[in-house]
Design a protein around this motif. Sequence first.
Motif: not given
Length: 518
Positions: A77-87, A97-113
């Motif tokens: 639920l949390f990850n979907q909400f942040l996807t739809e509310n980028r800014n 989250y997007y920096k982690s994807i660029e580095s090749g090691k994506p981390i869940s937005r929920f865990k970053l929170y």
Amino acid sequence: MNIREFVSGFKTHPVLFVGTGLSLRYLNNAFNWDELLKSACKIVNDNEEKYLDIKAKHIVDNGVFNFPKIGSDVEQLFNQFLTENRNGSLKDINDEYYKSIESGKPISRFKLYIASVLKSLDIKSAQKEEIELLKQLKNNISAVITTNYDTLLENIIGFKPLIGNDILLSNPYGALYKIHGCVSDPSKIIISNEDYSRSKSQDELIRAQLLSLFIHNPVIFLGYGAQDENVNNILKTVFKYTEYNTDAFRKIKENFLIVEYEANSQNEEISDYHLKIEDIPIQVKKLQTDKYSSLYKELIEAKYPISAVDIRKVQNIMSDIITTAKSSDKKSIREVIVVDSHEEINNEDRVLVITYGNRETANTIKQTVFKEKLIPEHMSVSDFINNYFEIIDEKNRERIKVIDRLTIAKNVYFPILGFKKIYSKLKYSSKIEQIQRDILDKFVKKTPKNFTRHISIEDIYKDSTIATSNKHSTLVFNVWHNNIPLENLELFLRNYDEDKGDSKYRRLIALYDYKKYK
């Protein structure tokens, strides 16, 4: 049986197994599992009933909730909400989250929170006495195991944190096992059902690694209730490999103490606690109290044949022996040697002494080796500054005596007061104290009077109106004028990950020491 009687029966250094209750006790910004998931769900939907609906889906027969499955639903639920509310309000989490994807090691937005919420350590001022005692425990415990994500324990006790695979085949003395992950590496946080499934095989190996600790050391559970699932899982693991009602079984169960919080209780009596592990009746010890200081004091004062600090030193030397033995550099191989009490010892050697003589011989060897080799006379000013908290925590008088051989220049930030408190016979302490006071006073007087008031270091570094070049001066100014609690500065310095040779670090250490011990 009271606490002293129980602790006096320990033959080896205890292990602390620490749960959320300890963070709730000492931190203003701590959450239990339920509250943490609820806080994330509230960001998505301010209606609290949404979270209750999720909980209702995952209630088990005996009225207990399956929090890993609740965690999975909240994460989705949390990850979907942040996807739809980028800014939106959590734009920073999306940026990470997007920096982690660029580095090749994506981390869940929920865990970053979760990491962002629990990263800062807001210590409760009312618990100052207990935290001071907790710091001293490092000298008399072998290891700490925790299911907590925050960095409270590594900051206070100072043990090296080990997460995930780092736990496997590790050295138990002086280790902090973070078996559910840590905010320092959000990708390794274990909170959802999927996380638990992925880590299941690793968990078995970790439990096997920790099993010998539980069998050979007293284990004290802090911050858990007696019925906590983590406590029961550990007890299941231990007694699964021990034949019921044997001498080994009885010896092990006598080593377990569950410390259960009871509001306003000053109780110091330890009682028997009966429980069943897979239908096997087991009796362990339980202390219900709100007076943790009594337990801490007894653990600090407990006597053992050899201290935990000395064991860690020996293990470090043994590690060097193994490392240098593999080296192709013949000179480096000679740097660490093992000798018995009859061999000649060279001044340039690092030495592990194995003594076969009587106590008098052992004491002679200890004086010649540990005083001259492990506490060398050539310790520098930088050594005392960089290892300030270690020397203070260990109350290492032998090291402190070396200060009388140093020359402290008038432009050097040197923290003398804490050392003087431990060893009051330093010849030149008054002179160094005058230097410390004068140099701090001079710096503060140069600080502009219009500096803003802040109550935490985190506020200063987050305040975009303060120029980067002025943040350090702002910090010094606010500590000097008692706006920022010393506990906040101490945690900042213990966790300092920049160059300790920098004048900023030296100034802050001298400032902390002056405000703490003047």
